[in-house]
Structures are given as structure tokens and as C-alpha cells.
Motif scaffolding. Structure first.
Motif, PDB file in Angstrom:
ATOM      1  N   LYS A 282      21.435 -14.112  -6.665  1.00 15.33           N
ATOM      2  CA  LYS A 282      21.066 -12.944  -6.591  1.00 15.33           C
ATOM      3  C   LYS A 282      20.654 -12.432  -7.910  1.00 15.33           C
ATOM      4  CE  LYS A 282      22.967 -11.228  -2.292  1.00 15.33           C
ATOM      5  NZ  LYS A 282      23.876 -10.210  -1.753  1.00 15.33           N
TER       6      LYS A 282
ATOM      7  N   LEU B  21      17.317  -9.853  -7.411  1.00 19.50           N
ATOM      8  CA  LEU B  21      17.847  -9.008  -6.507  1.00 19.50           C
ATOM      9  C   LEU B  21      18.726  -7.960  -6.808  1.00 19.50           C
ATOM     10  CD1 LEU B  21      17.833 -11.562  -3.344  1.00 19.50           C
ATOM     11  CD2 LEU B  21      15.779 -10.122  -4.354  1.00 19.50           C
TER      12      LEU B  21
ATOM     13  N   LYS C 239      12.017  -2.191  -4.546  1.00 18.44           N
ATOM     14  CA  LYS C 239      12.719  -2.273  -3.142  1.00 18.44           C
ATOM     15  C   LYS C 239      11.921  -0.962  -2.485  1.00 18.44           C
ATOM     16  CE  LYS C 239      16.843  -1.549  -0.673  1.00 18.44           C
ATOM     17  NZ  LYS C 239      18.451  -1.629  -0.857  1.00 18.44           N
TER      18      LYS C 239
END
Length: 169
Positions: free
Chosen positions: A33, A38, A91
Motif C-alpha cells: 500500500k 494508497l 480519493k
């Protein structure tokens, strides 16, 4: 960016994600990640990672400036805040795109339902003795049959997606 630097330094040291994860006492997915951008490690983990990779934190953050320890921690915190803000913006943009796609899907499905209702299954009146008309009628009937069975499920999924992607205040 931090994610690219972590990956590049890890590979240059000849470590796999699993090996780095073991050194940092985290799971391999956490390293993945971080490298995909992320999520980002907190400042303590970033320091531990720099020690495990035998690389200065400034190199991981993409800088070569040498700062004092107190300034270094402050700079790390500021950079992590910026990275977290960028991740939040990404996001949010992805959420808006997904919501727009769900709304578009609802509109398209509703429009096709209206068109099929207005046309009232015209293939039933077609001359099926003509091969071209028979093929067209069969294709149209197949589309209508499949659409009527799948569209309600897809429509419910899209409506659910619209509610799940709404902006929470």
C-alpha cells in the motif's frame, strides 16, 4: 513521491516487500500500500524504515537536504500531511467519478426501459420468414430478454453506489 522512493530504495537494497515487512514488523500488504501510494507510513514508521533500509529519511521523501533532528521530524510530519492531503484529494476525485458513473448508469438504464416500453416489443410483428428480419428480431429479442432480467439488479447496484459515494458532512 514517497511511494516511488520507498520502492526504488527497497529494490536497490535487494529486499522483497516481505523482507522489508518483517524488518518493520508489519504485513507485506502494508508495504504494498505504501509503494502504491494508497497510504503513507507515520513519522515513526518512516524513521524505522529509513533505518531498515539504511537510507536517510530525506532520501525517502525525495530530498537531499540535511537538517537537524528536530527540524527533520517537523519536516517529515509536514511532508506526511501533504501526502495525506494528496491521497484524500485523489480519493475524493475517485469518489466523484464513481458517483458520476453510477448516476449515468441509472439514466441510461431508465432511458432504455422507456424506449423498450414505448416500442412495446416490435420484433413480435416482424416477418420472420425473411432471414435478415429474423436475425434482427432474434437479436433484439435476446437483448430485450437479457436487459429486462439484468437491468433491475444493475439499477439497484447503481442506486446503492450513488448513496454510498455521497459526500458525508
Amino acid at each position: 513521491m514517497l511511494s516511488e522512493n520507498i520502492k526504488a530504495v527497497r529494490k536497490s537494497k535487494g529486499l522483497s516487500q516481505q523482507e522489508l515487512a518483517i524488518r518493520l514488523n508489519v504485513v507485506r500488504q502494508t508495504i504494498s500500500k505504501w509503494e502504491q501510494g494508497l497510504s503513507v507510513p507515520d513519522s515513526d514508521m518512516l524513521i524505522s524504515m529509513s533505518e531498515a533500509l539504511e537510507t536517510p529519511v530525506s532520501t525517502l521523501l525525495g530530498e537531499t537536504v540535511i537538517e537537524t533532528e528536530a527540524d527533520n521530524l517537523k519536516a517529515i510530519s509536514e511532508k506526511l500531511e501533504v501526502i495525506n492531503l494528496q491521497l484524500a484529494q485523489r480519493k475524493n476525485a475517485e469518489r466523484k467519478i464513481l458517483r458520476g458513473l453510477c448516476i449515468s448508469l441509472c439514466v441510461v438504464i431508465t432511458a432504455v426501459f422507456v424506449i423498450l416500453f414505448v416500442l412495446n416489443s416490435p420484433y413480435l410483428g416482424w416477418d420472420f420468414s425473411d432471414p435478415e428480419t429474423a436475425v434482427a428480431g432474434t437479436v433484439f429479442h435476446g437483448f430485450e430478454w437479457l436487459f429486462i432480467r439484468l437491468a433491475p439488479v444493475i439499477l439497484l447496484g447503481a442506486i446503492t453506489g450513488i448513496f454510498l459515494t455521497r459526500r458525508k458532512m
